[in-house]
Design a protein around this motif. Structure first.
Motif, short mmCIF file in Angstrom:
data_model
loop_
_atom_site.label_atom_id
_atom_site.label_comp_id
_atom_site.label_asym_id
_atom_site.label_seq_id
_atom_site.Cartn_x
_atom_site.Cartn_y
_atom_site.Cartn_z
N ALA B 143 53.37 -24.75 -66.85
CA ALA B 143 53.90 -23.55 -66.28
C ALA B 143 54.55 -23.67 -64.97
O ALA B 143 53.77 -24.32 -64.20
N ASP B 147 56.73 -18.95 -64.21
CA ASP B 147 56.15 -18.94 -65.53
C ASP B 147 54.83 -18.24 -65.22
O ASP B 147 54.27 -17.19 -65.98
N LEU B 226 54.71 -19.60 -72.15
CA LEU B 226 55.00 -19.76 -70.59
C LEU B 226 54.11 -20.98 -70.28
O LEU B 226 54.58 -21.82 -69.41
#
Ligand code: ATP
Ligand code: MG
Lengths: 319, 261
Positions: B143, B147, B226
């Motif tokens: 991520a 994110d 994510l």
């Protein structure tokens, strides 16, 4: 006339025709109540009489179905918030937070009363000392005795210095010593001018503490007055004779006509004055004619009050 | 002082109380909120992970099963906080403490606000702890910073939603044991009937439709996307919409139940 007006303006609690029912069961059946400021008022009644229900209604916890009431001059319905600001409630069952120490419990109440931090701490310390809760201060209620828990509960109620306090059965379940302590605390509060509505199942307690007593039965006040007025209505101390069968009871009743028969219990109750003369007299009159199974000397209790004012025993009204 | 100040003050007091409670029950909480999810993580990864990971095929995009698993475990961690919340609320309502508060001039909503606030706090702390353990066990998220913010946002929103729902459940169940039992569908059944451990597509037809359309799935899918750096499309918005809806229903239900209780 003047006295009546004065009583009304000075009333801490004034309730008219309070009614409450759960489903079909009528719990309060038109209760009128006037408590003067600075008074100790005792609600005396057996299990299920409606004592707690009255306390819960007057302390804004539940609404009444009908009737009106003012508490410290505020209308119970319209000004519930103001009522809450001037009353203190110690319910029948513990309202202590079991995961907080005694001191934290008091401080929590202090926070909810929006007391400044220093005052909060000072007041908590003062109450811990006054109620001899030093040990409780640093421990959670898991380790307390019943009396300690009850005292902490009351101390929490007193954090806000309420002018009117509801005490729902403050001594039920306490040993004689803890009961004495609680009585002493209550007397001190009275001395400070606090008005108290307490409920109890013990005539002795109401007699000791209260200025006025109301006897509650099946959601109705069946008698009200000062302890003296009430006790005058009770047959008072008596000698209790129990028999093995109804024939013996009948025979004894014939020999002692001033006695009151209880055919259910197979008992004869003979009024007893001070001293041992009446007892000697009763024993002499019964003589050897009737077999007495048991003899006891009885001082007035809640049962007698009920017997006197309702004509029936008080036991197990809740069933 | 204004009504708003009182509301804030009383809520803060209740929050303080609940934090004290949590500290006093810390060992219990660590076991139920952190240890249990960690054990699930170990079980699924080490014991079932081989087969499950293999079965995922393309869905895993070549990553180890733990990368697929951790977002699901996070959702289980959050859902695991429902039981304690419902129990705490139920203990207050069945005990005498709530009567004391009601007979005082305390702002009505403060008690529940305190419960929900600390519930969310506990869920967030547990999620962070479980994530840390997962990292030690070989979880490798891809991520970006943005994110991560989105992940925290969704975790917080989901916690908030479930906390209100559990508070309502705690209020309507008549006993503490009942409160605990009634949160089991939330903390146990719904996670399994979602894409927590395996994709919804792999389930039997009837269950598949339910799994694909129930709120846990978009939450897990967004977290997973994510954290693994896969495209998520509009799924996070769907997840947040579900969270908002659950929070609203939970809130209204709880307020109504509190008035009645
Ligand atoms: N929530 C309730 N639902 C149904 N019935 C109730 C409820 N609360 C009280 N009652 C009933 O109302 C009656 C009066 O109850 P209350 O608690 O006021 O009596 P009490 O005089 O305080 O008795 P005790 O000495 O046992 O405390 C009882 O018969 C009780 O069963
Ligand atoms: Mg009672």
């Amino acid at each position: 006339m003047n006295a009546v007006i004065k009583q009304q303006t000075d009333a801490a609690v004034s309730a008219t025709a309070l009614r409450k029912s759960y489903g079909k069961k009528v719990v309060l059946d038109g209760v009128d109540l006037t408590i003067g400021k600075g008074q100790v008022f005792a609600l005396l009644g057996p299990n299920g009489a409606g004592k707690t229900t009255i306390v819960r209604i007057l302390s804004t916890l539940i609404p009444a179905e009908a009737g009106t009431a003012t508490v410290m001059g505020y209308d119970l319905r319209a000004e519930a918030g103001a009522v809450r600001g001037v009353i203190g409630v110690t319910g029948q069952f513990s309202s202590v937070d079991d995961l907080l120490t005694g001191e934290e419990n008091l401080l929590l109440v202090g926070r909810l009363l929006h007391l400044p931090a220093s005052e909060r701490q000072a007041r908590a310390s003062e109450l811990l000392e006054r109620f001899e809760l030093f040990e409780a201060a640093r421990h959670t209620p898991a380790t307390y005795s019943g009396g300690m828990k009850r005292r902490l509960d009351l101390a929490m109620t007193l954090m806000g210095q309420p002018r009117l306090i509801f005490l729902d059965e403050p001594t039920t379940g306490l040993d004689p010593r803890s009961r004495q302590t609680m009585w002493q605390i209550i007397r001190e509060l009275v001395h400070e001018g606090v008005t108290i509505l307490l409920t109890t199942q013990y005539l002795e307690e109401a007699d000791h503490l209260a200025d006025r007593i109301a006897v509650l039965d099946h959601g109705r006040i069946v008698a009200e007055g000062t302890p003296e007025e009430l006790k005058r209505r009770i047959p008072g101390a008596h000698i209790r004779l129990r028999f093995a069968d109804s024939a013996s009871l009948a025979e004894a009743a014939r020999l002692i006509p001033e006695g009151t028969r209880d055919d259910e219990q197979l008992e004869l109750r003979v009024p007893n004055e001070r001293g041992i003369r009446p007892l000697r007299d009763v024993v002499a009159r019964i003589g050897d004619h009737v077999a007495v199974e048991d003899l006891s000397i009885h001082t007035p209790d809640l049962d007698d009050v009920f017997f006197a004012v309702t004509g029936s025993a008080s036991k197990d009204k809740s069933q | 002082m204004s009504a708003l100040t009182f509301a804030a003050q009383d809520s803060a007091t209740m929050l303080w109380r609940e934090i004290k409670h949590s500290i006093r029950l810390l060992r219990l909480l660590i076991v139920s909120a952190i240890l249990v999810p960690v054990v699930m993580l170990l079980l699924f990864d080490y014991i079932l992970g081989g087969t499950l990971g293999h079965g995922l095929g393309d869905v895993a995009r070549g990553a180890p099963y733990i990368d697929y698993l951790v977002p699901g475990i996070l959702v289980m961690t959050i859902a695991g906080g429902c039981g304690p919340t419902a129990i705490n609320v139920s203990m207050d309502i069945t005990g005498g403490f709530v009567d004391r508060i009601r007979a005082m001039a305390v702002v009505r909503g403060a008690l529940l606000a305190g419960h929900v606030g600390v519930s969310v706090l506990r869920m967030l702390v547990a999620s962070a702890a479980v994530t840390a353990v997962a990292l030690l066990l070989g979880f490798r998220p891809k991520a970006s910073v943005g994110d991560w913010f989105a992940v925290v946002g969704i975790v917080a929103a989901f916690s908030f939603a479930l906390a209100w729902l559990s508070a309502a459940i705690g209020l309507v169940t008549k006993s503490v044991a009942g409160a605990n039992g009634s949160t089991l569908p939330l903390s146990f059944l719904l996670p399994f009937l979602s894409s927590t451990f395996v994709p919804a597509d792999s389930m039997p037809v009837g269950v598949r439709w339910f799994a694909a359309n129930q709120p846990f799935t978009p939450v897990v899918d967004s977290l997973r996307g994510l954290l693994t750096g896969a495209p998520v499309g509009s799924t996070p918005y769907l997840a947040l919409a579900w969270c908002a809806a659950i929070a609203l229903v939970g809130y209204l239900w709880a307020q109504a139940a509190f008035r009645r209780a």
